[in-house]
Write a protein that holds these residues in place. Structure first.
Motif, mmCIF file in Angstrom:
data_model
loop_
_atom_site.group_PDB
_atom_site.id
_atom_site.type_symbol
_atom_site.label_atom_id
_atom_site.label_comp_id
_atom_site.label_asym_id
_atom_site.label_seq_id
_atom_site.Cartn_x
_atom_site.Cartn_y
_atom_site.Cartn_z
ATOM 1 N N ASP A 759 29.670 12.029 -9.598
ATOM 2 C CA ASP A 759 30.432 10.530 -10.561
ATOM 3 C C ASP A 759 30.863 11.314 -11.656
ATOM 4 O OD1 ASP A 759 31.239 8.569 -11.524
ATOM 5 O OD2 ASP A 759 28.593 7.481 -11.881
ATOM 6 N N VAL A 760 32.241 11.694 -11.182
ATOM 7 C CA VAL A 760 32.682 11.919 -13.057
ATOM 8 C C VAL A 760 32.688 11.674 -14.204
ATOM 9 C CG1 VAL A 760 34.582 13.438 -11.090
ATOM 10 C CG2 VAL A 760 35.079 10.887 -12.226
ATOM 11 N N LYS A 761 32.464 9.868 -13.234
ATOM 12 C CA LYS A 761 32.400 9.379 -14.809
ATOM 13 C C LYS A 761 30.948 9.306 -15.666
ATOM 14 C CE LYS A 761 36.103 6.362 -14.315
ATOM 15 N NZ LYS A 761 36.943 4.708 -14.364
ATOM 16 N N GLY A 762 29.394 9.438 -14.801
ATOM 17 C CA GLY A 762 28.738 10.144 -15.304
ATOM 18 C C GLY A 762 27.933 8.187 -15.184
ATOM 19 N N ALA A 763 27.861 7.710 -14.565
ATOM 20 C CA ALA A 763 27.869 5.653 -14.598
ATOM 21 C C ALA A 763 26.207 5.679 -14.972
ATOM 22 C CB ALA A 763 28.581 5.463 -13.294
ATOM 23 N N ALA A 764 25.222 6.671 -14.125
ATOM 24 C CA ALA A 764 24.014 6.656 -13.787
ATOM 25 C C ALA A 764 23.559 7.416 -15.197
ATOM 26 C CB ALA A 764 23.677 7.298 -12.349
ATOM 27 N N GLY A 765 23.633 7.263 -16.193
ATOM 28 C CA GLY A 765 23.078 7.499 -17.552
ATOM 29 C C GLY A 765 23.138 9.116 -17.974
ATOM 30 N N GLY A 766 25.494 8.905 -17.884
ATOM 31 C CA GLY A 766 25.874 10.236 -17.543
ATOM 32 C C GLY A 766 25.571 11.184 -15.909
ATOM 33 N N ILE A 767 24.927 11.566 -15.335
ATOM 34 C CA ILE A 767 24.502 12.180 -14.170
ATOM 35 C C ILE A 767 25.684 11.873 -13.629
ATOM 36 C CG2 ILE A 767 23.296 13.025 -12.367
ATOM 37 C CD1 ILE A 767 21.673 12.521 -14.864
ATOM 38 N N THR A 768 26.163 13.000 -13.899
ATOM 39 C CA THR A 768 27.783 13.422 -12.681
ATOM 40 C C THR A 768 27.657 13.734 -11.516
ATOM 41 O OG1 THR A 768 28.039 15.664 -14.111
ATOM 42 C CG2 THR A 768 29.256 13.736 -15.010
ATOM 43 N N SER A 769 26.213 14.921 -11.227
ATOM 44 C CA SER A 769 26.231 15.267 -9.954
ATOM 45 C C SER A 769 24.677 15.657 -9.477
ATOM 46 C CB SER A 769 27.342 16.696 -9.080
ATOM 47 O OG SER A 769 26.541 17.962 -10.506
ATOM 48 N N ILE A 770 24.349 15.539 -8.567
ATOM 49 C CA ILE A 770 23.367 16.248 -7.496
ATOM 50 C C ILE A 770 24.029 17.067 -6.243
ATOM 51 C CG2 ILE A 770 20.836 15.550 -6.795
ATOM 52 C CD1 ILE A 770 21.207 12.711 -8.796
ATOM 53 N N THR A 771 22.845 17.814 -6.059
ATOM 54 C CA THR A 771 23.149 17.977 -4.516
ATOM 55 C C THR A 771 21.768 19.142 -4.375
ATOM 56 O OG1 THR A 771 25.106 19.891 -5.425
ATOM 57 C CG2 THR A 771 23.672 20.760 -3.594
ATOM 58 N N LEU A 772 21.500 18.312 -2.939
ATOM 59 C CA LEU A 772 20.191 18.729 -2.417
ATOM 60 C C LEU A 772 20.774 19.476 -1.063
ATOM 61 C CD1 LEU A 772 18.894 14.911 -3.086
ATOM 62 C CD2 LEU A 772 18.855 16.570 -4.309
ATOM 63 N N THR A 773 20.241 20.521 -1.227
ATOM 64 C CA THR A 773 20.294 21.933 0.126
ATOM 65 C C THR A 773 19.238 21.712 0.656
ATOM 66 O OG1 THR A 773 22.873 22.582 -0.998
ATOM 67 C CG2 THR A 773 21.492 23.763 0.938
ATOM 68 N N PRO A 774 18.938 21.951 2.029
ATOM 69 C CA PRO A 774 17.442 22.341 2.960
ATOM 70 C C PRO A 774 17.567 24.006 3.014
ATOM 71 C CG PRO A 774 19.241 21.431 4.126
ATOM 72 C CD PRO A 774 19.528 21.099 2.846
ATOM 73 N N GLY A 775 16.374 24.500 3.471
ATOM 74 C CA GLY A 775 16.031 25.715 4.121
ATOM 75 C C GLY A 775 15.530 26.068 4.047
ATOM 76 N N ILE A 776 15.303 26.983 4.296
ATOM 77 C CA ILE A 776 13.735 27.843 4.971
ATOM 78 C C ILE A 776 13.047 28.957 3.613
ATOM 79 C CG2 ILE A 776 14.383 28.902 7.322
ATOM 80 C CD1 ILE A 776 15.081 31.835 5.874
#
Length: 837
Positions: A759-776
């Motif tokens: 969310d480039v506008k950071g509507a969620a309290g300024g949070i613009t990106s979250i990445t969740l990557t699974p792996g070994i």
């Protein structure tokens, strides 16, 4: 669109400056429901009873320290009736036999009078040149004539008023110098005849309204006479109750000789007498040990009439003149009992004057409680103090001074005082394990690691230890210079470590289960309370007489004052919130309870609603604080406002930061990076957080942020004794960010390669990106970025350690801690750090 639940979006500084600020704010704006409340146990130390002859359902009870209570329904319920008489010890009561709602109360230095049934009281002291008023009587034919007996310490004698107590004159001719007059009775047929029972001088009689007195001791001798009763039909028949083991005496000619009248009486230590006004051959005697005796043949023979009264002394009696089969008994501790021709039943609802000597609770919610009442046995509550019932089954005595709970055995309690007793059902029933324990117990502790080992502190005998569940006891005083123990506690974390608080010798410490003792500081203080931090055995608090609280951070080797806001007060009890050990509670003599949220550095009062009385004990259980004082009082303030993201409502500490304990941390140092940028223009503020090199994570652990699972980002300041939330954001599932979904599942099937929030506008309290990557193991990654005014970034430089957590409720949580060793830069504009273990 995603929304935040942080209070005050865009606020640059955190809403609270810490737990201390939260405590002070809560104290300043405490909601009404947050006041201390009590629901009993009902009863108390009843020192006198009086029934209004013109309205027999109107009953008055004088108490020790709590003034007068009144009942308008024959004892079914009570209410305080002490306006103008607050905090007074009432030694005697007398109701006007002719005028409704007129009653007199004797206190140490004043006779008080009420003309409105106890609603208000006025002092009537003019002419009372001596203090210590111990007896009262009103002329049954003239309401203006009142007599008052005086204690020998105040000069002794009898005073008489001829104007309803407005003025008094001394009438002592013929009485021994400085005699204590404990009982007065006026002849109903010849009011000029007045009888006086004295301490150690027997009975005196006046035939001229008290102008002169003549000893009338043949037979009764120099006994202490506590009560007198005149036969209303044949006034030459008089009864006297004696204290020294001689029981009841009777005279039938109004002058000549007294004779013992004790056949079948049982206990011959008699405190009170009452005579049936309709059938005067029926009498009642209140005795030592709880037995009420009844005679139906003018004291020729007596039978026990005590079923329902638990072994406590009966110090006062009253008979309903309209229904003489109804009798009331006042006791020192258990309050009032009523008998309607059958067995006695407790009649103290609303009579909240009990004095709690000891209190224990278990960890349930609501916590079951058991209270020892001074002089009145035990009471138990299964609902956190909302209701109380007697808990004396199997107890042969009410001389219970202290209680202790065996934490290792559910339901097991111990009681000491006049013996040692054990309950295995939370006080519902008791068995005797030691028939005698005459050392004056002041504290009782069950060893957490060896439950058969008990310790007892005593007033003059030092420490006693039992290794067989209380059956036998041995002195353990090696190294003790003094044996006047006021409190005894065990370190909750280190077996065998004990602390003693001494009356004039400060603190002693044992590290070998009491086998030996060493002085441990505050050698000139009177130490009334000790508490050991359950999370740090080196932190010990001591409550003292006159000097407030002291604190040790070296296991009792040295103490320093911890008294800001508390200096000069007597502290009788301490409690530590194990969930937040910086939160400490102190109970005082008359100033209520104080709380510190910073480990004793500062204190604030939390006394709203409490009576101005000494608080003997504090117990913290199931997030509720219980204070044993005049009754058991409870305090559970909750939170004055909804708590924010990443916080929980602690009933005692308010809204507190709540880091999760089940989060995954990186497996190696420096695997998590945190960057905070604080610019003059808030639009340029930013946060960047990276988590990696942890254990294996499968995609399913991330939950379903596309439709169901909200993620929370939490940043905690852990530089103080408790975690403090400095940034909390919730990122809702799903949602639209512009023309695109905010959350996207990666891979096939959707989410197999993780999830991404954007969310480039950071509507969620300024949070613009979250990445969740699974792996070994070592390959899974989590990353968060945020920027702009909505971020509400904390001021820099940042306190350290900082902890960052990102997680989904009921699912995965990721955690990294940034301690000083990992900090690369920390100034007013930038913070950069690598994670530490």
């Amino acid at each position: 669109m995603p929304v935040t639940s942080d209070r005050g979006p865009g606020a640059r500084a955190p809403r609270r400056a810490g737990v201390a600020a939260a405590v002070l704010a809560l104290a300043a704006a405490m909601p009404a429901a947050a006041a201390w409340t009590t629901h009993g146990p009902h009863g108390g130390d009843v020192t006198a009873l009086a029934v209004d002859p013109t309205a027999p359902a109107h009953l008055y009870a004088g108490t020790a320290f709590d003034g007068v209570f009144r009942s308008r329904d024959g004892g079914a319920s009570w209410e305080a009736a002490r306006a103008g008489l607050e905090n007074q010890v009432v030694y005697a009561l007398a109701a006007d036999p002719l005028v409704a709602d007129v009653v007199y109360a004797a206190t140490n230095d004043t006779v008080f009078k009420s003309v409105d049934g106890g609603a208000s009281w006025q002092a009537r002291r003019s002419g009372l040149t001596r203090t210590g008023i111990t007896a009262l009587a009103v002329d049954p034919r003239d309401s203006d004539v009142v007599y008052a007996g005086i204690a020998g310490t105040g000069g002794g004698g009898v005073f008489r008023s001829a104007d309803g107590g407005a003025t008094w004159t001394l009438r002592e001719t013929g009485l021994p110098p400085s005699v204590t007059v404990r009982a007065l009775a006026v002849d109903p047929s010849t009011p000029a005849v007045v009888w006086a029972g004295t301490v150690a001088h027997g009975v005196y009689k006046s035939v001229d309204a008290g102008a002169s007195w003549t000893v009338f001791a043949t037979g009764v001798g120099k006994q202490t006479v506590l009560a007198l009763a005149i036969d209303p039909v044949t006034p030459t028949t008089v009864y006297a109750a004696t204290l020294g083991g001689r029981g009841v005496y009777k005279t039938t000619n109004g002058w000549a000789i007294w004779a013992g009248a004790n056949v079948g009486l049982g206990s011959t230590r008699v405190f009170a007498l009452a005579i049936d006004p309709v059938t005067p051959e029926t009498l009642y005697a209140g005795t030592f040990g709880g037995a009420v005796a009844r005679s139906i043949d003018g004291a020729g023979t007596w039978t026990t009439f005590a079923a329902g009264i638990v072994g406590t002394n009966v110090g006062s009696l009253a008979i309903d003149p309209g229904t003489p089969t109804r009798v009331w008994a006042g006791t020192p501790g258990a309050g009032v009992f009523r008998a309607d021709g059958g067995q006695w039943e407790a009649a103290s609802v609303g009579l909240d004057a009990t004095r709690i000597a000891s209190l224990v609770a278990d960890g349930g919610a609501p916590a079951p409680l058991v209270a020892a009442i001074e002089g009145g046995g035990l009471a138990a509550s299964a609902d956190g103090g909302a209701t109380w019932t007697p808990a004396n089954a199997g107890l042969p005595t009410t001389r219970v001074a202290v209680l202790a709970r065996d934490a290792a055995t559910p339901g097991r309690l111990y009681a000491a005082g006049g013996g040692v007793f054990r309950s295995d059902d939370d006080g519902a029933s008791w068995t005797t394990v030691a028939a005698a324990f005459d050392f004056g117990p002041t504290a009782l502790v069950v060893d957490a690691d060896e439950p058969s080992r008990l310790y007892a502190g005593t007033l003059l005998g030092g420490v006693r230890r039992s290794d067989d569940g209380g059956a036998t006891w041995q002195a353990k005083n090696d190294g003790l210079a003094r044996t006047d123990v006021l409190t005894l506690v065990a370190d909750p974390t280190v077996s065998g470590v004990l602390y003693l608080g001494l009356d004039t010798g400060g603190i002693a410490k044992s590290v070998d289960g009491g086998d030996s003792w060493d002085a441990a500081g505050l050698v000139d203080a009177s130490v009334r309370a000790i508490a050991v931090d359950p999370t740090d055995a080196n932190v010990v608090y001591a409550g003292t007489l006159f000097d407030g609280v002291f604190k040790s951070t070296d296991g009792g080797t040295s103490f320093a004052p911890a008294n800001v806001g508390l200096a000069g007060l007597d502290v009788y009890a301490l409690a530590i919130d194990s969930a937040h050990p910086a939160v400490v509670w102190a109970a005082t003599g008359r100033d209520g309870v104080f709380r510190s949220a910073d480990g004793g550095a500062t204190w604030s009062p939390f006394a709203l609603g409490l009576p101005p009385a000494r608080i003997a004990t504090l117990v913290l259980a199931a997030d509720v604080l219980h204070a044993g004082t005049r009754g058991v009082w409870t305090f559970a303030p909750g939170c004055a406002e909804p708590c924010g993201v990443c916080e929980r409502c602690d009933p005692l500490a308010g809204c507190v930061g709540a880091p999760r304990l089940d989060c995954r941390a990186p497996l190696v140092p420096d695997a998590g990076a945190l960057v905070l940028v604080n610019k003059a223009r808030d639009a340029s503020d930013s946060i960047g957080w990276r988590w990696q090199k942890g254990a294996e994570i499968v995609a399913a652990a991330f939950g379903d942020p596309l439709a169901a699972d909200a993620y929370r980002l939490c940043v905690f300041d852990e530089s103080g004794p408790t975690a403090r939330l400095v940034l909390g954001r919730m990122i809702a599932p799903g949602g639209r960010c512009g023309r695109r979904p905010c959350w996207k599942g990666l891979g096939r099937p959707v989410g197999a390669r993780g999830f991404r929030y954007s969310d480039v506008k950071g509507a969620a309290g300024g949070i613009t990106s979250i990445t969740l990557t699974p792996g070994i193991t070592g390959k899974a990654k989590v990353a968060v970025r945020g920027k702009g005014v909505g971020l509400g970034l904390m001021p820099l430089p940042a306190p350290v350690p900082l902890r960052v957590q990102l997680g989904v409720a009921g699912g995965a949580c990721f955690d990294a801690r940034y301690a000083p060793a990992g900090v690369r830069r920390n100034d007013a504009a930038h913070f950069r750090a690598k994670s530490t273990p």
